[in-house]
Enzyme design. Structure first.
Site, mmCIF file in Angstrom:
data_model
loop_
_atom_site.group_PDB
_atom_site.id
_atom_site.type_symbol
_atom_site.label_atom_id
_atom_site.label_comp_id
_atom_site.label_asym_id
_atom_site.label_seq_id
_atom_site.Cartn_x
_atom_site.Cartn_y
_atom_site.Cartn_z
ATOM 1 N N GLY A 180 21.269 -3.140 83.280
ATOM 2 C CA GLY A 180 21.021 -2.039 84.214
ATOM 3 C C GLY A 180 22.088 -0.972 84.099
ATOM 4 N N VAL A 209 36.192 5.235 75.688
ATOM 5 C CA VAL A 209 36.242 4.432 74.448
ATOM 6 C C VAL A 209 36.326 5.365 73.240
ATOM 7 C CG1 VAL A 209 34.858 2.897 72.964
ATOM 8 C CG2 VAL A 209 35.052 2.417 75.418
ATOM 9 N N ARG A 267 17.084 -3.791 77.723
ATOM 10 C CA ARG A 267 17.176 -5.243 77.688
ATOM 11 C C ARG A 267 16.468 -5.652 76.404
ATOM 12 N NH1 ARG A 267 19.065 -6.164 83.069
ATOM 13 N NH2 ARG A 267 18.206 -4.636 84.475
ATOM 14 N N GLY A 283 26.524 -5.924 82.300
ATOM 15 C CA GLY A 283 26.715 -6.995 83.274
ATOM 16 C C GLY A 283 26.871 -8.351 82.603
ATOM 17 N N GLY A 311 24.791 -10.690 81.800
ATOM 18 C CA GLY A 311 23.847 -10.977 80.719
ATOM 19 C C GLY A 311 24.324 -10.358 79.409
ATOM 20 N N GLU A 359 18.990 -7.233 99.427
ATOM 21 C CA GLU A 359 17.698 -7.723 98.900
ATOM 22 C C GLU A 359 17.594 -9.240 99.000
ATOM 23 O OE1 GLU A 359 16.573 -5.449 94.864
ATOM 24 O OE2 GLU A 359 18.640 -6.117 95.075
HETATM 25 P P1 ATP Z 1 22.475 -6.308 85.088
HETATM 26 O O1 ATP Z 1 23.643 -6.789 85.901
HETATM 27 O O2 ATP Z 1 22.112 -4.923 85.368
HETATM 28 O O3 ATP Z 1 21.291 -7.241 85.131
HETATM 29 P P2 ATP Z 1 23.056 -7.507 82.572
HETATM 30 O O4 ATP Z 1 23.988 -7.151 81.491
HETATM 31 O O5 ATP Z 1 23.342 -8.788 83.302
HETATM 32 O O6 ATP Z 1 22.991 -6.276 83.567
HETATM 33 P P3 ATP Z 1 20.693 -8.649 81.333
HETATM 34 O O7 ATP Z 1 19.314 -8.100 81.237
HETATM 35 O O8 ATP Z 1 20.890 -9.961 81.972
HETATM 36 O O9 ATP Z 1 21.560 -7.506 82.029
HETATM 37 O O10 ATP Z 1 21.284 -8.749 79.832
HETATM 38 C C1 ATP Z 1 21.266 -7.617 78.991
HETATM 39 C C2 ATP Z 1 20.944 -8.050 77.600
HETATM 40 O O11 ATP Z 1 21.944 -8.952 77.094
HETATM 41 C C3 ATP Z 1 19.639 -8.817 77.410
HETATM 42 O O12 ATP Z 1 18.510 -7.981 77.383
HETATM 43 C C4 ATP Z 1 19.869 -9.495 76.079
HETATM 44 O O13 ATP Z 1 19.634 -8.604 75.019
HETATM 45 C C5 ATP Z 1 21.372 -9.821 76.132
HETATM 46 N N1 ATP Z 1 21.542 -11.229 76.511
HETATM 47 C C6 ATP Z 1 21.520 -11.766 77.740
HETATM 48 N N2 ATP Z 1 21.647 -13.105 77.704
HETATM 49 C C7 ATP Z 1 21.734 -13.433 76.401
HETATM 50 C C8 ATP Z 1 21.865 -14.674 75.677
HETATM 51 N N3 ATP Z 1 21.935 -15.847 76.299
HETATM 52 N N4 ATP Z 1 21.931 -14.618 74.338
HETATM 53 C C9 ATP Z 1 21.867 -13.439 73.689
HETATM 54 N N5 ATP Z 1 21.728 -12.249 74.303
HETATM 55 C C10 ATP Z 1 21.667 -12.231 75.630
#
Ligand code: ATP
Length: 328
Positions: free
Chosen positions: A15, A27, A76, A106, A108, A227
């Protein structure tokens, strides 16, 4: 022997949040300052898989410190979750002679960075960008402060209507797993009650508190609800429940939604982004990897990505007490 880093890649993933552009700028400019090349990667990991890169020099990031969103776009990528997808991404980085990666996103996105680092030994550094402030290893994530200010501004406006019509407003704010926004913006906006995922205040208590406030002469009130609050009802079900039990109240619901993610970053977020960007690049140049840069006790600090991903942030319980006292 450590490979000298000559080119750094930067991407935004997950996000978007206000301050991501300021972090990209930081950067890019830190790379330029140290005579290291910098490559922007579009659409997060998906752009990495597709080789959607752009060379970035110090001047390429002018006039973005004040802009919300991310000029590199975010995405994503399901494909990056597969070894085949990551292999494509790695091949593109090698072809473009990128030696290290700064990932702004984030938990993920950090998980993706960690997996990639394990697989290919590729140096990675994370910058926490999310409005939820739910990442371990930093007191503030990029965009959180801006989101708080946005929410407080909205509550102020809603209050005008609430007090003109003697109404009770339920304001839903972002935060599926974390109540940082609700708790802080709730106090800042003078909310009567604040419902957060970390704490089950219970329906009875909410009714009691609203009864009490009516009895104490308050003619309008604002309840801020994250939420993911623990009561387990969505904000509209909650409205129906309270109206059924307290017919004297006429309730309006306002779901703030995505507006909380947009807008010009606050000064705090711009400074934070600038500091974290410098530290991320300089840490990579020092041979460090697999870390997240964050703020601890107002100092820039490094936390292993693994801890940042797995660790939990705690809400400040003192704030719950402050909120209680304020809503007397
Ligand atoms: P937000 O806090 O907004 O959700 P986030 O970084 O946590 O941000 P995610 O959608 O969870 O958002 O992760 C972003 C991207 O990171 C995913 O779409 C994927 O490409 C990559 N990613 C997440 N988990 C994994 C994993 N276990 N292995 C490889 N890539 C991953």
């Amino acid at each position: 022997m450590l490979k000298t880093i000559k080119k750094v890649g930067v991407l935004t993933s997950g996000g978007d949040s206000p301050g991501m552009n300021a972090a990209i700028r930081s950067v890019v400019r830190t790379c330029a300052y140290h005579n290291v090349l910098c490559v922007g990667i579009y659409r997060g990991y998906q752009g990495m898989i597709e080789g959607d890169f752009i060379e970035m020099g110090a001047r390429s990031v002018h006039n973005i410190i004040n802009k919300g969103g991310t000029i590199l776009k975010s995405a994503r990528s399901k494909e990056f979750m597969t070894p085949e997808g990551r292999k494509k991404a790695y091949d593109h980085l090698v072809k473009a002679e990128v030696d290290a990666l700064v990932v702004i996103g984030g938990d993920g996105s950090f998980t993706g960075a960690e997996v990639f680092n394990k697989e290919y030994g590729f140096p990675v550094m994370g910058i926490p960008g999310t409005i939820d402030n739910d990442i371990f290893g930093t007191s503030h994530t990029l965009g959180y402060d801006t989101a708080l200010n946005t929410v407080v501004e909205c509550i102020d406006k809603i209050r005008d209507t609430a007090s003109s019509h003697n109404r009770l407003f339920f304001v839903e704010v972002m935060g599926r797993d974390a109540g940082h926004i609700a708790l802080n913006a709730g106090i800042g906006g003078g909310a009567e009650e604040i419902l957060i995922p970390e704490e089950d205040l219970g329906l009875e208590r909410l009714l009691e508190s609203l009864k009490k406030s009516k009895a104490s002469g308050k003619s309008s009130s604002i309840v801020v609800i994250a939420e993911g609050d623990k009561i387990g009802k969505n904000v509209f079900e909650l409205k129906d429940y309270v109206e059924a039990n307290l017919p004297e109240y006429e309730i309006r619901v306002s779901v703030l939604g995505h507006m909380q993610r947009g807008g010009a970053p606050s000064c705090y977020d711009r400074v934070l982004a600038s500091r974290l960007g410098v530290k991320a690049v300089e840490s990579l140049l020092e041979g460090k990897s697999n870390l997240m840069v964050g703020m601890i006790n107002d100092k820039v600090a490094l936390t292993p990505l693994e801890q940042a991903i797995k660790g939990h942030t705690e809400i400040d319980r003192e704030l719950l007490r402050v909120s209680d006292i304020m809503s007397i």
